[in-house]
Design an enzyme around this catalytic site. Structure first.
Site, PDB file in Angstrom:
ATOM      1  N   VAL A  68       0.829  -1.209   0.000  1.00 58.98           N
ATOM      2  CA  VAL A  68       0.000   0.000   0.000  1.00 58.98           C
ATOM      3  C   VAL A  68       0.862   1.257   0.000  1.00 58.98           C
ATOM      4  CG1 VAL A  68      -1.885  -1.142   1.229  1.00 58.98           C
ATOM      5  CG2 VAL A  68      -0.206   0.133   2.521  1.00 58.98           C
ATOM      6  N   CYS A  69       0.267   2.339  -0.485  1.00 62.34           N
ATOM      7  CA  CYS A  69       0.865   3.676  -0.412  1.00 62.34           C
ATOM      8  C   CYS A  69      -0.289   4.663  -0.277  1.00 62.34           C
ATOM      9  CB  CYS A  69       1.745   3.954  -1.637  1.00 62.34           C
ATOM     10  SG  CYS A  69       0.833   4.099  -3.176  1.00 62.34           S
ATOM     11  N   ALA A  70      -0.056   5.901  -0.593  1.00 62.51           N
ATOM     12  CA  ALA A  70      -1.098   6.913  -0.427  1.00 62.51           C
ATOM     13  C   ALA A  70      -2.221   6.764  -1.453  1.00 62.51           C
ATOM     14  CB  ALA A  70      -0.501   8.312  -0.501  1.00 62.51           C
ATOM     15  N   GLY A  72      -1.779   4.527  -4.571  1.00 63.62           N
ATOM     16  CA  GLY A  72      -1.654   3.300  -5.358  1.00 63.62           C
ATOM     17  C   GLY A  72      -0.514   3.315  -6.358  1.00 63.62           C
ATOM     18  N   THR A  96      -4.111   4.253   0.834  1.00 67.93           N
ATOM     19  CA  THR A  96      -4.668   4.606   2.142  1.00 67.93           C
ATOM     20  C   THR A  96      -5.708   5.716   2.025  1.00 67.93           C
ATOM     21  OG1 THR A  96      -2.816   6.108   2.540  1.00 67.93           O
ATOM     22  CG2 THR A  96      -2.636   3.895   3.472  1.00 67.93           C
TER      23      THR A  96
END
Length: 195
Positions: A68-70, A72, A96
């Site tokens: 995951v990241c902010a 995608g 997220t």
């Protein structure tokens, strides 16, 4: 160069129902991670994924891995990098941001453990805006050729949008406040080995 298939993307509801069985790796900067992350997520910043490859491979052999990241984009890059090394992972569609928008909880470390910081997107917007204004100001006050600073930043932003990459984020990610402390990285790698 070999073509790797696009990573599998899990929706937020799909990820939420499987969260207890997934190893979640958050590839954002430590400051972004500290601002809120999926429950149980381990922080391995994107530029440290290669170093963590043995531990991530170990976790993937024992169960499914969600990156995951902010939004995608970085997690998709990490998934492609891992796929090139033979490690199968999935990414969280929308990152997220989508997780929080659906009303799911984000965990934050205890107050004494957090380093205040801006998200990478905010850092990029601030830096790009500052450089554009500086270029305009220098172009008006010093020499018109310095307007090329603003033009260069504008071109970089267009290129970034077209390629879904961000060179400025890569450079900003190398600044000390965006780097994990060695102890934090060792703890993350140990957590992955224990999965």
């Amino acid at each position: 160069m070999t073509n790797t298939p696009a990573p599998v993307a899990l929706g937020t509801e799909q990820a939420r129902t499987r969260l207890h069985e997934l190893t979640v790796i958050d590839v954002r900067t430590p400051a972004e991670y500290a601002s809120g992350h999926l429950p149980g997520a381990v922080n391995v910043p994107l530029d440290r994924v290669q170093r963590a490859l043995p531990e991530i491979r170990h976790a993937a052999e024992r169960g499914d891995v969600l990156v995951v990241c902010a939004s995608g984009a970085r997690s998709e890059s990490a998934c492609k990098l891992l796929a090139e090394q033979g490690v199968t992972t999935a990414t969280l569609a929308g990152g997220t941001g989508a997780w929080a928008a659906q009303g799911h909880d984000l965990h934050t470390p205890a107050a004494c453990d957090t380093r205040s910081g801006w998200s990478m997107e905010r850092q990029v917007r601030f830096t790009a805006g500052t450089l554009v204004l500086l270029g305009l100001l220098l172009g008006l006050l010093v020499h018109p050729a310095l307007l090329l600073i603003s033009a260069g930043i504008a071109g970089g932003l267009v290129f970034s949008a077209l390629t879904n990459t961000c060179g400025m984020a890569v450079v900003l990610g190398k600044l000390p406040h965006n780097r994990p402390r060695e102890a934090d990285l060792r703890a993350a790698l140990a957590a992955l080995r224990g999965r």
